[in-house]
Write a protein that holds these residues in place. Sequence first.
Motif, PDB file in Angstrom:
ATOM      1  N   THR A 170     -20.696  19.501  37.950  1.00 50.03           N
ATOM      2  CA  THR A 170     -20.000  18.861  36.830  1.00 50.03           C
ATOM      3  C   THR A 170     -18.763  19.677  36.488  1.00 50.03           C
ATOM      4  OG1 THR A 170     -22.052  17.945  35.936  1.00 50.03           O
ATOM      5  CG2 THR A 170     -20.171  18.082  34.448  1.00 50.03           C
ATOM      6  N   THR A 198     -11.035   8.227  33.714  1.00 50.78           N
ATOM      7  CA  THR A 198     -11.908   8.402  32.553  1.00 50.78           C
ATOM      8  C   THR A 198     -11.041   8.548  31.312  1.00 50.78           C
ATOM      9  OG1 THR A 198     -13.750   9.705  31.645  1.00 50.78           O
ATOM     10  CG2 THR A 198     -12.003  10.906  32.769  1.00 50.78           C
ATOM     11  N   ASP A 199     -11.637   8.350  30.133  1.00 44.76           N
ATOM     12  CA  ASP A 199     -10.848   8.417  28.899  1.00 44.76           C
ATOM     13  C   ASP A 199     -10.909   9.815  28.296  1.00 44.76           C
ATOM     14  OD1 ASP A 199     -13.343   8.632  27.748  1.00 44.76           O
ATOM     15  OD2 ASP A 199     -13.397   6.565  27.042  1.00 44.76           O
ATOM     16  N   THR A 224     -14.494  11.433  27.428  1.00 43.81           N
ATOM     17  CA  THR A 224     -15.421  11.908  28.466  1.00 43.81           C
ATOM     18  C   THR A 224     -14.896  13.171  29.139  1.00 43.81           C
ATOM     19  OG1 THR A 224     -16.047   9.601  28.839  1.00 43.81           O
ATOM     20  CG2 THR A 224     -16.726  11.212  30.488  1.00 43.81           C
ATOM     21  N   ARG A 225     -13.755  13.070  29.817  1.00 45.55           N
ATOM     22  CA  ARG A 225     -13.112  14.222  30.458  1.00 45.55           C
ATOM     23  C   ARG A 225     -14.088  15.017  31.325  1.00 45.55           C
ATOM     24  NH1 ARG A 225     -12.002  17.826  27.166  1.00 45.55           N
ATOM     25  NH2 ARG A 225     -12.850  17.027  25.232  1.00 45.55           N
ATOM     26  N   THR A 226     -14.905  14.320  32.097  1.00 42.83           N
ATOM     27  CA  THR A 226     -15.920  14.961  32.933  1.00 42.83           C
ATOM     28  C   THR A 226     -16.014  14.246  34.270  1.00 42.83           C
ATOM     29  OG1 THR A 226     -17.205  15.626  30.994  1.00 42.83           O
ATOM     30  CG2 THR A 226     -18.356  15.602  33.101  1.00 42.83           C
ATOM     31  N   ALA A 227     -16.149  15.018  35.348  1.00 39.85           N
ATOM     32  CA  ALA A 227     -16.392  14.475  36.684  1.00 39.85           C
ATOM     33  C   ALA A 227     -17.675  15.093  37.227  1.00 39.85           C
ATOM     34  CB  ALA A 227     -15.224  14.780  37.617  1.00 39.85           C
ATOM     35  N   THR A 270      -5.571   9.195  29.211  1.00 43.09           N
ATOM     36  CA  THR A 270      -6.615   8.962  30.205  1.00 43.09           C
ATOM     37  C   THR A 270      -6.402   9.984  31.315  1.00 43.09           C
ATOM     38  OG1 THR A 270      -5.232   7.327  31.333  1.00 43.09           O
ATOM     39  CG2 THR A 270      -6.819   6.492  29.729  1.00 43.09           C
ATOM     40  N   TYR A 271      -7.423  10.144  32.142  1.00 42.18           N
ATOM     41  CA  TYR A 271      -7.375  11.158  33.191  1.00 42.18           C
ATOM     42  C   TYR A 271      -7.712  10.524  34.530  1.00 42.18           C
ATOM     43  CZ  TYR A 271      -7.299  14.593  29.408  1.00 42.18           C
ATOM     44  OH  TYR A 271      -6.959  15.330  28.294  1.00 42.18           O
ATOM     45  N   ARG A 305     -10.339   8.273  40.548  1.00 40.09           N
ATOM     46  CA  ARG A 305     -11.242   7.774  39.509  1.00 40.09           C
ATOM     47  C   ARG A 305     -10.598   8.040  38.156  1.00 40.09           C
ATOM     48  NH1 ARG A 305     -17.434   9.624  41.043  1.00 40.09           N
ATOM     49  NH2 ARG A 305     -17.374   9.187  43.279  1.00 40.09           N
ATOM     50  N   GLU A 310     -15.457  19.816  33.830  1.00 39.40           N
ATOM     51  CA  GLU A 310     -14.848  19.328  32.597  1.00 39.40           C
ATOM     52  C   GLU A 310     -13.385  19.776  32.556  1.00 39.40           C
ATOM     53  OE1 GLU A 310     -17.131  20.622  29.285  1.00 39.40           O
ATOM     54  OE2 GLU A 310     -19.019  19.811  30.067  1.00 39.40           O
TER      55      GLU A 310
END
Length: 770
Positions: free
Chosen positions: A478, A508-509, A512-515, A493-494, A506, A480
């Motif tokens: 994970t 995310t907003d 979240t900011r997490t992969a 957004t990211y 991909r 961040e």
Amino acid sequence: MNFTRLVAAEKSRFWLGTATHGACLFNPDEQSTTIDKSCTSETHGLSDNYVTDILLKDNGDIWVSTQRGLNILTSHNPNSVLRAPINEKDAAKERISSLYQTKAGLVVVGTTDDGFAISNPLLSNFYSQEIGEGRIISSLSNYKDNQVWVANEKGLWLYDTISKTQEGPFTSNGAFASSEDTNDKLLSVFYHTKSDALWVTTRTGLAKLNPQTRNLEFVALNGKSGYSINIDDDGDIWYGGYSDGLFVYRPSEDRVIKQWPLSLTTRIVLDDNENAWLSTVSGLFVANKLTGDLTSVSEFTDKISDQTVVTWISQSKRGGYWVGTQAAGLFFMSKEGSDLSTIKVTQIKPESRLSNVSIGAIVEDDEYGLWISTIEGIAYLAPDLSTLSYFGAENGALSTGYYIGSVTVTENNTIMFGGAESLTQFTPSQVANVKWSPGVHLTNVETVSRNEQNGTTYQQRQRLDEVIELKHNDIALTIEFAATDYMNANELTYAYKLADFENSWRFTDYKTRTATYTNLDPGRYRFTVKAINQENEWSTNAAQLEIVVVPPWWDKPIWRVAITLLGMLLISSMVWLRIASLKKRSAELALKVEEKTRDLEAVVEKLTQLSTQDALTGLKNRRYFTQRAKAAWQNYKRHNHTFSLLIVDIDFFKRINDEYGHHVGDTVLVKIARILEDSLRESDVIARWGGEEFLILLPSLKVQEAFWVAEKLRKTVADYEIDAPPYSVSATITCGVADIRDYDSVEACIHAIDKKLYVGKESGRNAVIK
């Protein structure tokens, strides 16, 4: 005097924060001057007299925080106070406790109740403030010497944009009550330079400022609520009502000379001395005060309909008109001369936020750039009409937006927009638009690992190095991340991607900011993340992380090669033994298959012959001929390869049977069949059609050529003496010939040659009929 803050200034002076007198500039060398004489307080526009902190900027501006907001004392006039809202809430309700400046020049604002906020002074080029303790700025009109007439809920004011002072409110002499509720009825102000008169539209009619008494006097249109106003060269007043329609009032005759039943008219722009453009909540119109004609633009374009809420229209320096709407976009309209049928409407930046917000006003600067007030703030459209910038609370603009038509421009090119919370003013040449390029950083990296002894899982935080190494028992990763855009963090957004694992980005907003990735195969990967703002602009900076997944010992190259070689040796041995066994068995099966194949081929050949050959003559039978004729027909239809058909019948065959017997008749059939077959080409097809009839297909021959072939056959048969012991028999044939091009099917062609055959029979036989 109770002091709350002490900050050293230039020339041995001090700025003092007080609890009762605001911010005071103190010079110890001037002993005779009392401190309260050099204070900037609520009387000068400071949000509160209780000062909590003071920050001196390099450009000479002084930032002062109070218990009710953030203020800026400009370097050129410390007594002029500009409010600086720090978020979307009411700036007056922010209890600010402290100020801090970073090395990058950002100002960190600490509050008592809502954490901290960050402001960028480079972007704070818009200054908002209340006028006469009134916040709802409904209308503005430029006056003289950079002074502006302002209408708000407290009344009518004359505001000096240079000294930041105001005069007013101007009252009425009986036309209006002095109550606060009635003053709220001032809706629109218009200063007419030619007549040096100020006109005001209200909820109860049209008023005019008396220059001697400085009071408002009711003039006309009693009971008609007005929203917009303009005056033409004849001195006639165009008065746009809320719901009563549009009026043209002539002061010199004190009467209404023209009226149109329109809905709320938001703006009136004079095209010439007769015509005016009218933006309304039900479309865009052109009105002529002499003829009374009212024409809708929707008659000439589908871009602006009668359902479009048009909030603004103004003439462009490019030639043409700018048209603003409510949630329908920004348009440029042009026409050739006075011909309305030549109207062309083009939407500008249809994919931008301008297509989804309400536009209040549009000002075109000297560089042909557009400054646009909206319900969300202020937008700037560059002269190329493609680069769009937005300015909100972080820039000093009002995040609560601005009113429709509340705008003016002063002699020194100061633009002013009026909104629900205050008046915003700025000079376009002084507005700095810093390129958006926030840093993007990884904030945390964690793995989920499996214990190989008991199978349990546990989390482990990794060091934020440029490279991290994962073991085979690390089953999840994970990452961040965050961008250091303090102004618009909740609009970002990211986009992220793990190279060599996935090919596309991909998204995310900001929440979240997490992969997260699971069960990565051994190898090297590179993780990249970028930030994207609300205008779909990608950050030039990116955060990256190299990830190395180490394989287990048995999956390392040397062991992998050894295991592979051993496996290949075992497999090759098994394969060799199996191949030897299969070869032996295969040889046996091959012999049996070959024997059975020969038997099968013989049977198939026999069956084929029986199904396609006539048993008596040895010629092909009717079934075979039908198949070949169909194939020839398809070839003719597809490639235009023609062919002809020839039918042959033995003359007086029944007489031969009756006179000599059937065995002689059979011999005659066989002999004639041989004669016909031997006389034809290999490509020709001959078949026994039935009884003593034969049918012949002649590929590539036309009817004349087929006729010659038939004549040849007829003569050969006629000249041949058939030996049928104990008899010698002579025979003749009759033929019918036809070309397939003259018929639409094989059956039709056969039917035709059959008819021709009978014609030959009736004409004496031993003939060829074409």
